[in-house]
Design a protein around this motif. Sequence first.
Motif, mmCIF file in Angstrom:
data_model
loop_
_atom_site.group_PDB
_atom_site.id
_atom_site.type_symbol
_atom_site.label_atom_id
_atom_site.label_comp_id
_atom_site.label_asym_id
_atom_site.label_seq_id
_atom_site.Cartn_x
_atom_site.Cartn_y
_atom_site.Cartn_z
ATOM 1 N N GLN A 11 0.811 -1.217 0.000
ATOM 2 C CA GLN A 11 0.000 0.000 0.000
ATOM 3 C C GLN A 11 0.848 1.272 0.000
ATOM 4 O O GLN A 11 0.306 2.378 -0.125
ATOM 5 N N ALA A 12 2.142 1.147 0.175
ATOM 6 C CA ALA A 12 3.015 2.319 0.172
ATOM 7 C C ALA A 12 2.872 3.056 -1.151
ATOM 8 O O ALA A 12 2.946 2.462 -2.220
ATOM 9 N N ARG A 13 2.652 4.337 -1.075
ATOM 10 C CA ARG A 13 2.361 5.134 -2.262
ATOM 11 C C ARG A 13 3.641 5.528 -2.979
ATOM 12 O O ARG A 13 4.581 6.020 -2.361
ATOM 13 N N THR A 14 3.676 5.297 -4.266
ATOM 14 C CA THR A 14 4.815 5.707 -5.082
ATOM 15 C C THR A 14 4.601 7.127 -5.563
ATOM 16 O O THR A 14 3.576 7.437 -6.156
ATOM 17 N N SER A 15 5.543 8.015 -5.296
ATOM 18 C CA SER A 15 5.403 9.413 -5.708
ATOM 19 C C SER A 15 5.875 9.590 -7.142
ATOM 20 O O SER A 15 6.561 8.744 -7.710
ATOM 21 N N GLY A 16 5.499 10.711 -7.725
ATOM 22 C CA GLY A 16 5.923 11.029 -9.087
ATOM 23 C C GLY A 16 4.760 11.112 -10.039
ATOM 24 O O GLY A 16 3.625 10.743 -9.709
ATOM 25 N N GLY A 17 5.031 11.603 -11.220
ATOM 26 C CA GLY A 17 3.997 11.784 -12.229
ATOM 27 C C GLY A 17 3.696 10.501 -12.979
ATOM 28 O O GLY A 17 4.099 9.405 -12.580
ATOM 29 N N ARG A 68 -4.762 9.730 -12.868
ATOM 30 C CA ARG A 68 -6.052 9.098 -13.152
ATOM 31 C C ARG A 68 -7.152 9.596 -12.222
ATOM 32 O O ARG A 68 -8.318 9.681 -12.617
ATOM 33 N N ASP A 69 -6.811 9.953 -10.979
ATOM 34 C CA ASP A 69 -7.823 10.413 -10.026
ATOM 35 C C ASP A 69 -8.135 11.899 -10.146
ATOM 36 O O ASP A 69 -8.916 12.443 -9.370
ATOM 37 N N GLY A 70 -7.530 12.568 -11.133
ATOM 38 C CA GLY A 70 -7.800 13.980 -11.358
ATOM 39 C C GLY A 70 -6.823 14.917 -10.681
ATOM 40 O O GLY A 70 -6.805 16.125 -10.984
ATOM 41 N N SER A 71 -6.011 14.420 -9.764
ATOM 42 C CA SER A 71 -4.996 15.269 -9.149
ATOM 43 C C SER A 71 -3.927 15.610 -10.188
ATOM 44 O O SER A 71 -3.820 14.949 -11.226
ATOM 45 N N VAL A 72 -3.161 16.642 -9.902
ATOM 46 C CA VAL A 72 -2.148 17.107 -10.852
ATOM 47 C C VAL A 72 -0.772 17.075 -10.184
ATOM 48 O O VAL A 72 -0.570 17.676 -9.120
ATOM 49 N N HIS A 73 0.133 16.348 -10.796
ATOM 50 C CA HIS A 73 1.532 16.320 -10.356
ATOM 51 C C HIS A 73 2.307 17.338 -11.194
ATOM 52 O O HIS A 73 2.062 17.485 -12.392
ATOM 53 N N PHE A 74 3.231 18.035 -10.570
ATOM 54 C CA PHE A 74 4.021 18.992 -11.344
ATOM 55 C C PHE A 74 5.489 18.905 -10.968
ATOM 56 O O PHE A 74 5.875 18.382 -9.922
ATOM 57 N N GLY A 75 6.313 19.431 -11.861
ATOM 58 C CA GLY A 75 7.734 19.544 -11.594
ATOM 59 C C GLY A 75 8.287 20.794 -12.231
ATOM 60 O O GLY A 75 7.784 21.260 -13.263
ATOM 61 N N VAL A 76 9.283 21.372 -11.603
ATOM 62 C CA VAL A 76 10.044 22.452 -12.224
ATOM 63 C C VAL A 76 11.509 22.038 -12.176
ATOM 64 O O VAL A 76 11.946 21.359 -11.237
#
Length: 379
Positions: free
Chosen positions: A44-50, A221-229
């Motif tokens: 269940q550990a969440r993987t971060s990133g886009g 997929r859940d509608g959230s937005v990942h971003f990076g600069v």
Amino acid sequence: MKNSIIENKKIVIIGGGPVGLTTARILQINGVDVTVYEREINAQARTSGGTLDIHSDSGQYAIQKAGLMEEFRKYARPTGEKMADIDGNITSDEMPDESNAFSRPEIDRNDLRKIMLDNLEENTVVWDSQLINNEKTEDQYFLEFKNGKTTAADFVIVANGGRSNARKFVSDQEPKLSGTYIIQGEIKNPDLDYPEFKPKYGNGNVMAMGEQKMFYTHTMRDGSVHFGVSFKADENWILNNEIDFENDQSVISFLNETFKNWGDDYQKFFKASTEFSGLPLRLFSLEESWKEHSNITLVGDAAHLMPPFAGEGVNMGLFDAYHLTKNLTDGKFETIDEAIADYEKKMFGYALEAQRMTKKMEDLLHSDVVTEDILNSRF
């Protein structure tokens, strides 16, 4: 299996990311005894990133070989690409058509992991297992984990990423700074926290570049937005510019100052973002050869860590899984080491080309020149 080079052999994979899990799945459906050791606490550990764009001419080969293409297409989605200028104006808008809809579809990292985990035999993955030591004893490897567990393996596949401490039998190379720093974050509920964003920028990927900096977003997929600069940063900058990623407002202030000449849309985006992280980007260059080794090899970032600017990292890792497992199971080779040598020869060819392409893209994206190469890239 068509031959016996891995029959009755105990194979251990270090690392339960997409590459390690896909390798395990392919080996398992070919009757191989394989165990994956992963440092995360549980599934269940969440993987971060886009999102990840999985290419039909590389990464998807492994998905197909794993027998999971139908499952993959349930979660993967053709995704539009928009480019914006530093004022926030849309300058181009492209969407895959019917002919290339699934040539480079996007999939959430957690979804790809779930597909693989759901299709492995029970207890294939041993969680909460961070490798702390790996020693060779005659024709076996002895592995020791932080939780006190130990195991022996006839063959070790190192797939635990760019920070791997299991590479020592294959290469002494340390990761090198690429010259770029990236800060990532996310907007969990953009419809509430930045309602103007999606009506203007849509549900696909967005990229903007200027002043030797880049901004990008991925819609999950859940509608959230990942971003990076990302921006150029040498070793001195990294040493002298510590950022407190536990303090969201501190990071937002840094981003606002760094992008002070950019339009209000970017400032609004930063204000709505949370869960920031940052890191200097690094690479393991395949321009340097590996030392002699036996019954052990590297795949994915452990083999050829590279920045994400050409979208090749995970695809090269999955391509590794495809070629390595093919060599181990197709009956062509007499020994594991012969199969490894052939895989590594192929891998040095395609992954080195990808590294060179990535370097070119990294330089282009952090320049002030917009080219056709950039317009056709994926993030």
